[in-house]
Design a protein around this motif. Sequence first.
Motif, PDB file in Angstrom:
ATOM      1  N   ILE A   1       0.747  -1.190   0.111  1.00  0.00           N
ATOM      2  CA  ILE A   1       0.049   0.094  -0.023  1.00  0.00           C
ATOM      3  C   ILE A   1       0.797   1.245   0.059  1.00  0.00           C
ATOM      4  CG2 ILE A   1      -1.995  -1.093   1.278  1.00  0.00           C
ATOM      5  CD1 ILE A   1      -1.092   0.247   3.691  1.00  0.00           C
TER       6      ILE A   1
ATOM      7  N   GLU B   1       0.297   7.240   1.762  1.00  0.00           N
ATOM      8  CA  GLU B   1      -0.908   7.970   2.214  1.00  0.00           C
ATOM      9  C   GLU B   1      -1.919   6.944   2.667  1.00  0.00           C
ATOM     10  OE1 GLU B   1      -2.234  10.498  -0.507  1.00  0.00           O
ATOM     11  OE2 GLU B   1      -0.366  11.417  -0.892  1.00  0.00           O
ATOM     12  N   GLU B   2      -2.205   5.902   2.244  1.00  0.00           N
ATOM     13  CA  GLU B   2      -3.095   4.765   2.560  1.00  0.00           C
ATOM     14  C   GLU B   2      -2.411   4.233   3.952  1.00  0.00           C
ATOM     15  OE1 GLU B   2      -6.220   1.903   2.886  1.00  0.00           O
ATOM     16  OE2 GLU B   2      -5.934   4.054   1.985  1.00  0.00           O
ATOM     17  N   ALA B   3      -1.091   4.092   4.263  1.00  0.00           N
ATOM     18  CA  ALA B   3      -0.614   3.348   5.407  1.00  0.00           C
ATOM     19  C   ALA B   3      -0.966   4.316   6.634  1.00  0.00           C
ATOM     20  CB  ALA B   3       0.824   3.312   5.049  1.00  0.00           C
ATOM     21  N   TYR B   4      -0.671   6.063   6.223  1.00  0.00           N
ATOM     22  CA  TYR B   4      -0.767   6.758   7.040  1.00  0.00           C
ATOM     23  C   TYR B   4      -2.394   6.943   7.569  1.00  0.00           C
ATOM     24  CZ  TYR B   4      -0.642  11.135   9.507  1.00  0.00           C
ATOM     25  OH  TYR B   4      -0.879  12.323  10.555  1.00  0.00           O
ATOM     26  N   ARG B   5      -3.135   6.819   6.682  1.00  0.00           N
ATOM     27  CA  ARG B   5      -4.497   6.975   7.181  1.00  0.00           C
ATOM     28  C   ARG B   5      -4.988   5.670   8.063  1.00  0.00           C
ATOM     29  NH1 ARG B   5      -9.169   4.553   5.767  1.00  0.00           N
ATOM     30  NH2 ARG B   5      -8.005   3.083   4.328  1.00  0.00           N
ATOM     31  N   ARG B   6      -4.642   4.516   7.575  1.00  0.00           N
ATOM     32  CA  ARG B   6      -4.905   3.470   8.422  1.00  0.00           C
ATOM     33  C   ARG B   6      -4.373   3.518   9.757  1.00  0.00           C
ATOM     34  NH1 ARG B   6      -4.068  -2.127   4.531  1.00  0.00           N
ATOM     35  NH2 ARG B   6      -5.294  -1.334   2.876  1.00  0.00           N
ATOM     36  N   LEU B   7      -3.166   3.799  10.043  1.00  0.00           N
ATOM     37  CA  LEU B   7      -2.503   4.412  11.403  1.00  0.00           C
ATOM     38  C   LEU B   7      -3.581   5.175  12.154  1.00  0.00           C
ATOM     39  CD1 LEU B   7      -0.380   3.959  13.174  1.00  0.00           C
ATOM     40  CD2 LEU B   7       0.922   5.704  11.871  1.00  0.00           C
TER      41      LEU B   7
ATOM     42  N   GLU C   1      -6.778   5.930  11.717  1.00  0.00           N
ATOM     43  CA  GLU C   1      -7.820   5.380  12.150  1.00  0.00           C
ATOM     44  C   GLU C   1      -7.733   4.600  13.490  1.00  0.00           C
ATOM     45  OE1 GLU C   1      -9.522   3.215   8.859  1.00  0.00           O
ATOM     46  OE2 GLU C   1      -9.999   4.954   7.687  1.00  0.00           O
ATOM     47  N   LYS C   2      -6.677   3.912  13.415  1.00  0.00           N
ATOM     48  CA  LYS C   2      -6.420   2.863  14.227  1.00  0.00           C
ATOM     49  C   LYS C   2      -6.092   3.639  15.592  1.00  0.00           C
ATOM     50  CE  LYS C   2      -4.660  -1.093  11.922  1.00  0.00           C
ATOM     51  NZ  LYS C   2      -3.681  -2.083  12.099  1.00  0.00           N
ATOM     52  N   THR C   3      -5.337   4.805  15.479  1.00  0.00           N
ATOM     53  CA  THR C   3      -5.055   5.751  16.745  1.00  0.00           C
ATOM     54  C   THR C   3      -6.128   6.520  17.287  1.00  0.00           C
ATOM     55  OG1 THR C   3      -2.842   6.174  15.838  1.00  0.00           O
ATOM     56  CG2 THR C   3      -3.454   7.687  17.333  1.00  0.00           C
TER      57      THR C   3
END
Length: 84
Positions: free
Chosen positions: A61, A64-70, A72-74
């Motif tokens: 991925i 930007e997608e990795a950052y978005r997922r991180l 969301e989890k945070t």
Amino acid sequence: MEVHFKPDVQAKLDQMARESGRPSDELVEDAVIGYFDELAHTREMIDRRFDDLESRRVKPIDGEEAYRRLMEKTDAQRQRRRPA
């Protein structure tokens, strides 16, 4: 082998040796062994992840997608920790 530390690091080592009752050379040896063990473990993990990507077992991925997922989890973790 002889190792020289800056005065502040040497002071911390001396203090740890006094507090633990262990010789400073043992503390340094343990620290170096721990560092190399962690380095080897990290290298093995990176190699496995690279193999997973190369074999297409996992899909890469973009950043930007990795950052978005991180994020969301945070945010989800913060929501769970808030008192009711």
